[in-house]
Design a protein around this motif. Structure first.
Motif, PDB file in Angstrom:
ATOM      1  N   ARG A  70     -35.038  28.604  -0.449  1.00 41.03           N
ATOM      2  CA  ARG A  70     -35.408  28.438  -1.859  1.00 41.03           C
ATOM      3  C   ARG A  70     -34.978  29.638  -2.684  1.00 41.03           C
ATOM      4  O   ARG A  70     -34.433  29.493  -3.785  1.00 41.03           O
ATOM      5  CB  ARG A  70     -36.914  28.216  -2.002  1.00 41.03           C
TER       6      ARG A  70
ATOM      7  N   HIS B 125     -31.152  29.697  -3.096  1.00 41.36           N
ATOM      8  CA  HIS B 125     -30.754  28.668  -4.060  1.00 41.36           C
ATOM      9  C   HIS B 125     -31.036  29.115  -5.494  1.00 41.36           C
ATOM     10  O   HIS B 125     -30.182  28.960  -6.387  1.00 41.36           O
ATOM     11  CB  HIS B 125     -31.477  27.352  -3.751  1.00 41.36           C
ATOM     12  N   GLN B 126     -32.210  29.672  -5.727  1.00 43.16           N
ATOM     13  CA  GLN B 126     -32.570  30.135  -7.065  1.00 43.16           C
ATOM     14  C   GLN B 126     -31.667  31.274  -7.522  1.00 43.16           C
ATOM     15  O   GLN B 126     -31.208  31.283  -8.674  1.00 43.16           O
ATOM     16  CB  GLN B 126     -34.029  30.588  -7.096  1.00 43.16           C
TER      17      GLN B 126
ATOM     18  N   GLU C 285     -28.154  30.057  -8.482  1.00 45.25           N
ATOM     19  CA  GLU C 285     -28.146  29.427  -9.809  1.00 45.25           C
ATOM     20  C   GLU C 285     -28.240  30.462 -10.925  1.00 45.25           C
ATOM     21  O   GLU C 285     -27.473  30.415 -11.889  1.00 45.25           O
ATOM     22  CB  GLU C 285     -29.290  28.430  -9.929  1.00 45.25           C
TER      23      GLU C 285
END
Length: 72
Positions: free
Chosen positions: A27, A30-31, A34
């Motif tokens: 997580r 991924h954050q 981005e």
């Protein structure tokens, strides 16, 4: 602790912690990808820059997971 080992619960607990760490790590990565704009387009245009960015993200995510879930 010996009781946990003898009853077989110790390894189950470790497996649960491992899964939680992996999930949190994914997580966070991924954050960060981005937010920092690390894209497949970047990978095609400048592989070395993409690798540097991904290594940086992976290292920071690992440190966060260690601080939050392992050392806490």
């Amino acid at each position: 602790m010996n009781n946990l080992i003898l009853t077989g619960k110790f390894f189950s607990i470790l497996a649960d912690i491992n899964e939680e760490c992996r999930s949190r790590y994914q997580r966070i990565v991924h954050q960060m990808v981005e937010v920092e704009g690390v894209t497949e387009d970047m990978k095609r245009q400048s592989q070395m820059e993409w690798v540097r960015a991904m290594n940086s993200i992976a290292n920071r995510a690992e440190e966060i997971v260690k601080a939050e879930l392992i050392y806490a």
